[in-house]
Design a protein around this motif. Structure first.
Motif, PDB file in Angstrom:
ATOM      1  N   GLU A   1       0.868  -1.274  -0.027  1.00 20.31           N
ATOM      2  CA  GLU A   1      -0.181   0.039  -0.073  1.00 20.31           C
ATOM      3  C   GLU A   1       0.953   1.164   0.010  1.00 20.31           C
ATOM      4  O   GLU A   1       0.483   2.175  -0.657  1.00 20.31           O
ATOM      5  CB  GLU A   1      -0.999   0.006   1.084  1.00 20.31           C
ATOM      6  CG  GLU A   1      -2.184  -1.068   1.185  1.00 20.31           C
ATOM      7  CD  GLU A   1      -2.987  -0.784   0.011  1.00 20.31           C
ATOM      8  OE1 GLU A   1      -3.418   0.534  -0.202  1.00 20.31           O
ATOM      9  OE2 GLU A   1      -3.600  -1.772  -0.530  1.00 20.31           O
ATOM     10  N   GLU A   2       1.935   1.143   0.774  1.00 20.28           N
ATOM     11  CA  GLU A   2       2.895   2.310   0.786  1.00 20.28           C
ATOM     12  C   GLU A   2       3.426   2.685  -0.523  1.00 20.28           C
ATOM     13  O   GLU A   2       3.633   3.694  -1.047  1.00 20.28           O
ATOM     14  CB  GLU A   2       3.972   2.312   1.714  1.00 20.28           C
ATOM     15  CG  GLU A   2       3.382   2.302   3.249  1.00 20.28           C
ATOM     16  CD  GLU A   2       4.382   1.959   4.203  1.00 20.28           C
ATOM     17  OE1 GLU A   2       4.340   2.206   5.522  1.00 20.28           O
ATOM     18  OE2 GLU A   2       5.419   1.100   3.759  1.00 20.28           O
ATOM     19  N   ALA A   3       3.688   1.241  -1.166  1.00 20.88           N
ATOM     20  CA  ALA A   3       4.530   1.520  -2.636  1.00 20.88           C
ATOM     21  C   ALA A   3       3.486   2.162  -3.687  1.00 20.88           C
ATOM     22  O   ALA A   3       3.805   2.955  -4.506  1.00 20.88           O
ATOM     23  CB  ALA A   3       5.047   0.223  -2.982  1.00 20.88           C
ATOM     24  N   LYS A   4       2.369   1.818  -3.452  1.00 17.97           N
ATOM     25  CA  LYS A   4       1.141   2.321  -4.381  1.00 17.97           C
ATOM     26  C   LYS A   4       1.040   3.921  -4.151  1.00 17.97           C
ATOM     27  O   LYS A   4       0.862   4.478  -5.096  1.00 17.97           O
ATOM     28  CB  LYS A   4      -0.005   1.352  -4.182  1.00 17.97           C
ATOM     29  CG  LYS A   4      -1.310   1.594  -5.029  1.00 17.97           C
ATOM     30  CD  LYS A   4      -2.433   1.079  -4.688  1.00 17.97           C
ATOM     31  CE  LYS A   4      -3.650   1.274  -5.533  1.00 17.97           C
ATOM     32  NZ  LYS A   4      -4.825   0.523  -5.241  1.00 17.97           N
ATOM     33  N   ALA A   5       0.962   4.357  -2.895  1.00 19.20           N
ATOM     34  CA  ALA A   5       0.742   5.683  -2.743  1.00 19.20           C
ATOM     35  C   ALA A   5       2.223   6.339  -3.086  1.00 19.20           C
ATOM     36  O   ALA A   5       2.006   7.545  -3.808  1.00 19.20           O
ATOM     37  CB  ALA A   5       0.792   5.959  -1.011  1.00 19.20           C
TER      38      ALA A   5
ATOM     39  N   LYS B   1       1.596   6.677  -6.878  1.00 20.26           N
ATOM     40  CA  LYS B   1       0.726   7.900  -7.287  1.00 20.26           C
ATOM     41  C   LYS B   1       1.209   9.098  -7.185  1.00 20.26           C
ATOM     42  O   LYS B   1       1.044   9.995  -7.874  1.00 20.26           O
ATOM     43  CB  LYS B   1      -0.625   7.701  -6.509  1.00 20.26           C
ATOM     44  CG  LYS B   1      -1.456   6.345  -6.570  1.00 20.26           C
ATOM     45  CD  LYS B   1      -2.717   6.261  -5.733  1.00 20.26           C
ATOM     46  CE  LYS B   1      -3.562   5.357  -6.295  1.00 20.26           C
ATOM     47  NZ  LYS B   1      -4.938   5.134  -5.217  1.00 20.26           N
ATOM     48  N   GLN B   2       1.945   9.190  -6.196  1.00 16.59           N
ATOM     49  CA  GLN B   2       2.789  10.488  -5.957  1.00 16.59           C
ATOM     50  C   GLN B   2       3.725  11.022  -7.138  1.00 16.59           C
ATOM     51  O   GLN B   2       3.627  12.197  -7.640  1.00 16.59           O
ATOM     52  CB  GLN B   2       3.456  10.602  -4.430  1.00 16.59           C
ATOM     53  CG  GLN B   2       2.500  10.574  -3.188  1.00 16.59           C
ATOM     54  CD  GLN B   2       3.486  10.499  -2.474  1.00 16.59           C
ATOM     55  OE1 GLN B   2       4.702  10.499  -2.024  1.00 16.59           O
ATOM     56  NE2 GLN B   2       2.665  10.520  -0.901  1.00 16.59           N
ATOM     57  N   GLU B   3       4.416   9.958  -7.604  1.00 17.97           N
ATOM     58  CA  GLU B   3       5.355  10.044  -8.624  1.00 17.97           C
ATOM     59  C   GLU B   3       4.547  10.394  -9.850  1.00 17.97           C
ATOM     60  O   GLU B   3       4.897  11.220 -10.935  1.00 17.97           O
ATOM     61  CB  GLU B   3       6.325   9.064  -8.642  1.00 17.97           C
ATOM     62  CG  GLU B   3       7.202   8.673  -7.628  1.00 17.97           C
ATOM     63  CD  GLU B   3       7.994   7.561  -7.809  1.00 17.97           C
ATOM     64  OE1 GLU B   3       8.046   6.918  -9.121  1.00 17.97           O
ATOM     65  OE2 GLU B   3       8.940   7.042  -6.899  1.00 17.97           O
ATOM     66  N   LEU B   4       3.600   9.754  -9.995  1.00 14.70           N
ATOM     67  CA  LEU B   4       2.626  10.075 -11.376  1.00 14.70           C
ATOM     68  C   LEU B   4       1.936  11.447 -11.246  1.00 14.70           C
ATOM     69  O   LEU B   4       2.125  11.859 -12.372  1.00 14.70           O
ATOM     70  CB  LEU B   4       1.540   8.941 -11.459  1.00 14.70           C
ATOM     71  CG  LEU B   4       0.782   8.874 -12.743  1.00 14.70           C
ATOM     72  CD1 LEU B   4       1.413   8.731 -13.908  1.00 14.70           C
ATOM     73  CD2 LEU B   4      -0.490   7.952 -12.387  1.00 14.70           C
TER      74      LEU B   4
END
Length: 237
Positions: free
Chosen positions: A195-199, A202-205
């Motif tokens: 979940e942290e990696a997914k966040a 999204k931040q990088e995107l």
């Protein structure tokens, strides 16, 4: 069951070393349960044996008293007949005197018989009295031990249940390995990391999209500047 057998079992149980028996038992709880059943059963049998023995003893004592009283009565009758015979003989009635002497002899014979029966019963009465005393003493000790056994059994059962609960808890704790990625904690931690990696993704995107928008603005600005320079040239010519 005879009173002798009951007396033997009562004596054995009354002298039993409960702690030693428990130390030797593979399952102390089962041993205590069996001892409680044995003591309860034998106490009931002993009480019946004591009651029966006491009843028999009281009958023998009553018969003994009757024999003693009968011996005294026959002795008094023999004395009275003998005295009457002496009076008659002194008065010259020899024939009648002999009759009373014969009555005195019969009374003396009955006296001796009653005394013999009383004397014969005395050892048996003494023996039965000893049996009753032993049964009562053993019965009291058995009841005291039964009183000790019941709370000891309850305490042991409580300790067993507590130990079993602790073992179950320790088994549950030992089944969880915080360093094992396959454990529940490991799987939960892995899910959190995803979940942290997914966040982060999204931040990088979002950041890359914003940069593209700014670059587009920069390109538009450069084109406007070129158009302005071109217009200036046209005016100058």
């Amino acid at each position: 069951m005879t009173k002798q057998t009951v007396l033997g079992r009562v004596t054995q149980l009354a002298k039993a070393n409960i702690d030693a028996l428990l130390d030797q038992a593979e399952d102390p709880q089962k041993m205590l349960d069996q001892l409680i059943r044995d003591y309860t059963s034998n106490i009931s049998e002993a009480e019946q044996a004591v009651a029966t023995t006491i009843g028999n003893l009281r009958l023998m004592e009553q018969d003994h008293r009757e024999d003693v009283e009968a011996a005294e009565e026959w002795g008094e009758k023999a004395l009275a007949a003998s005295r009457k015979a002496d009076e008659l003989r002194a008065g010259g009635s020899a024939a009648e005197a002999d009759t009373f002497d014969n009555l005195a002899k019969v009374a003396l014979g009955r006296q001796l018989q009653s005394e013999k029966e009383a004397k014969t019963a005395e050892p048996t009465i003494a023996s039965q009295t000893e049996v009753v005393d032993k049964l009562r003493s053993g019965l009291d000790r058995m009841k005291a031990k039964l009183t000790e056994l019941k709370p000891k059994r309850d305490e042991l059962v409580a300790r067993v249940k507590s130990a079993q609960a602790q073992n179950r808890m320790m088994d549950s704790v030992s089944s969880i390995d915080v360093l094992d990625p396959t454990s529940e904690i490991g799987r939960f931690e892995d899910r959190v990391r995803r979940e942290e990696a997914k966040a982060l993704g999204k931040q990088e995107l979002a950041a890359s999209s914003l940069d593209a928008q700014f670059e587009q603005l920069d390109t538009l600005g450069a084109s406007a500047e070129v158009e302005a320079l071109l217009a200036a040239l046209k005016t100058a010519s």
